[in-house]
Write a protein that holds these residues in place. Structure first.
Motif, short mmCIF file in Angstrom:
data_model
loop_
_atom_site.label_atom_id
_atom_site.label_comp_id
_atom_site.label_asym_id
_atom_site.label_seq_id
_atom_site.Cartn_x
_atom_site.Cartn_y
_atom_site.Cartn_z
N ASP A 16 0.98 -1.29 0.08
CA ASP A 16 -0.10 0.05 -0.01
C ASP A 16 1.00 1.06 0.17
OD1 ASP A 16 -1.88 1.72 0.08
OD2 ASP A 16 -2.52 1.39 2.15
N PRO A 17 1.20 1.63 -1.32
CA PRO A 17 2.03 2.95 -1.11
C PRO A 17 1.55 4.16 -1.13
CG PRO A 17 1.78 2.23 -3.37
CD PRO A 17 0.93 1.18 -2.56
N GLY A 18 0.21 4.29 -1.10
CA GLY A 18 -0.43 5.41 -0.84
C GLY A 18 -0.97 6.23 -1.98
N ASP A 19 -0.49 5.76 -3.34
CA ASP A 19 -0.71 6.60 -4.37
C ASP A 19 -1.65 5.84 -5.30
OD1 ASP A 19 1.07 4.72 -5.34
OD2 ASP A 19 2.55 6.11 -6.11
N GLY A 20 -1.88 4.52 -4.78
CA GLY A 20 -2.93 3.73 -5.63
C GLY A 20 -2.27 2.77 -6.67
N SER A 21 -0.81 2.87 -6.71
CA SER A 21 0.11 2.10 -7.72
C SER A 21 0.03 0.59 -7.29
CB SER A 21 1.36 2.62 -8.15
OG SER A 21 1.95 2.49 -6.77
N THR A 22 0.24 -0.48 -8.18
CA THR A 22 0.47 -1.74 -7.88
C THR A 22 1.91 -2.23 -8.21
OG1 THR A 22 -0.48 -2.34 -10.12
CG2 THR A 22 -1.98 -2.08 -8.35
N LEU A 23 2.36 -3.37 -7.77
CA LEU A 23 3.52 -3.99 -8.12
C LEU A 23 3.52 -4.46 -9.57
CD1 LEU A 23 4.18 -6.19 -4.84
CD2 LEU A 23 5.24 -4.04 -5.68
N SER A 24 4.71 -4.33 -10.38
CA SER A 24 4.70 -4.91 -11.46
C SER A 24 5.02 -6.42 -11.46
CB SER A 24 5.98 -4.23 -12.47
OG SER A 24 7.38 -4.39 -11.59
N PRO A 25 4.77 -7.10 -12.58
CA PRO A 25 5.08 -8.62 -12.68
C PRO A 25 6.36 -8.71 -12.30
CG PRO A 25 3.89 -7.79 -14.65
CD PRO A 25 4.25 -6.45 -14.10
N GLU A 26 7.47 -8.07 -12.61
CA GLU A 26 8.88 -8.45 -12.08
C GLU A 26 8.93 -8.15 -10.79
OE1 GLU A 26 7.82 -6.57 -14.60
OE2 GLU A 26 8.40 -7.49 -16.42
N GLN A 27 8.45 -7.13 -10.34
CA GLN A 27 8.72 -7.13 -8.67
C GLN A 27 7.80 -7.91 -8.00
OE1 GLN A 27 6.89 -3.05 -8.92
NE2 GLN A 27 9.09 -1.92 -8.25
N PHE A 28 6.69 -8.17 -8.46
CA PHE A 28 5.78 -9.35 -7.78
C PHE A 28 6.70 -10.64 -7.53
CE2 PHE A 28 2.84 -12.87 -7.68
CZ PHE A 28 2.04 -12.54 -6.48
#
Length: 382
Positions: free
Chosen positions: A216-228
């Motif tokens: 939950d970064p606070g800006d509504g963004s999500t993890l990219s497939p590489e980060q996940f």
């Protein structure tokens, strides 16, 4: 008229019309044991139950070893020696008892000596034996399959003597094959094994329930497939398994760990496993106390449980095997029978002692009547 007498008359062509017709290949798990669409896999059930489940294995061994150690005797020494001899390095009665518990059927082949005498009793593996019925459904032969080899054994030899003694448990829906205890215990065994695997998985995860890694970064963004993928690999390699139990977790910005509490159903897994173990013991006729299951394990109750095991499970099973072998060997040992020497069973010594005390105190009985009540013969009373 016994079943062996009926088979002899059938081979002689006598009284065939008087015999009832038996069903051929009824819906039995053992009738389709050698096909690909068998409704019940005996091999899989034995591996899951006897090989991998400690409760089921101990229950079977407790009954089988008790039956094998039961004092079996006969007035004919040759019959007693033949029955008490080992079969392929194992005690015959122990092997037959285990087969009856697991499979529901035991096939004892009568091996003959050079002079045609009964020389050895060999317990065939029941999962390798197929009953071949005649036109009216009565067993005419047995096919023994070992690998690619198939041996046909006639039920009655050319001299009119039986070659295989078939001992089976009662099956209400099958005329040929008996019903064992393994099928009734299969569900409880599967439940017990599943609970064991669940507990093992919980231990591998540090004996703690699972949790969730929240981003939950606070800006509504999500993890990219590489980060996940990278985060998942780091969790599996650095924080899962018993070796990483209690290891502190280093989280990057926007990540937080949220533990999940165990539900009441999860917390009751121990009780569920105990109930499954009791069902397994019940299916094989063993008091749960003798298997070390939790409960009131005082000495008095343990002693009574041991008596109940002998009275309700071991003695009836030994008597069934003795009667079947006596009938099958009647042509070689006429008017002879195998019996269980109940007086030599240590677990029933107190019952015998109470009987002796009661008979001794009966002053209205004569000495001969007292000996008769105690089971002593006229020769022993002389």
């Amino acid at each position: 008229m016994t079943i062996l007498d009926t088979l002899r008359l059938a081979f002689k062509g006598e009284s065939v019309a008087e015999r009832p017709r038996l069903a051929r290949w009824f819906n039995s798990p053992w009738g389709a044991a050698f096909t690909d669409d068998a409704p019940f896999s005996y091999d899989a059930a034995v591996r899951a139950g006897y090989e991998r489940n400690p409760v089921a294995q101990r229950a079977v061994r407790l009954v089988a070893e008790g039956v094998g150690a039961a004092p079996v005797e006969s007035d004919t020494p040759g019959l007693a020696a033949l029955a008490n001899a080992s079969s392929a390095g194992q005690r015959l009665f122990e092997t037959v008892a285990a087969q009856l518990l697991l499979h529901g059927n035991a096939f004892v082949q009568i091996l003959r000596g050079p002079g045609g005498e009964a020389a050895e009793l060999f317990a065939l593996r029941p999962d390798r034996v197929t009953i071949v019925p005649d036109a009216r459904g009565w067993p005419a032969a047995f096919h023994y399959c070992a690998g690619d080899a198939v041996e046909a054994i006639d039920a009655i030899a050319t001299d009119g003597r039986p070659q295989i003694v078939h001992i089976k448990g009662y099956h209400p829906l099958d005329d040929h094959y008996g019903l064992g205890c393994l099928g009734a215990a299969a569900e409880a065994i599967g439940l017990h094994n599943a609970a064991t695997r669940w507990n093992r998985a919980l231990l591998d995860n540090g004996a703690r329930p699972s949790g969730a890694l929240v981003y939950d970064p606070g800006d509504g963004s999500t993890l990219s497939p590489e980060q996940f993928a990278r985060l998942k690999a780091e969790l599996e390699g650095a924080y899962q398994g018993p070796g990483n139990s209690g290891r502190p977790m280093l989280l990057e910005g926007g990540l937080s760990w949220q533990s999940m509490a165990m539900s009441p159903a999860d917390m009751d897994f121990a009780g569920l496993k105990e109930a499954a173990a009791r069902d397994i013991a019940l299916a094989f006729g063993v008091p749960p106390m003798l298997l070390g299951l939790p409960g009131d394990n005082s000495y008095a109750n343990y002693r009574e449980a041991n008596k109940a095991l002998w009275r309700l499970t071991l003695l009836p099973l030994v008597s069934t095997i003795c009667e079947a072998l006596s009938e099958g060997l009647a042509d070689w040992f006429p008017a002879a029978a195998l019996t269980v020497a109940v007086d030599r069973v240590p677990a029933l010594s107190e019952d015998r002692e109470r009987l002796w005390t009661s008979v001794t105190a009966a002053d209205f009985l004569s000495r001969e009547e007292k000996r008769e009540l105690l089971g002593l013969t006229a020769k022993e009373a002389a």
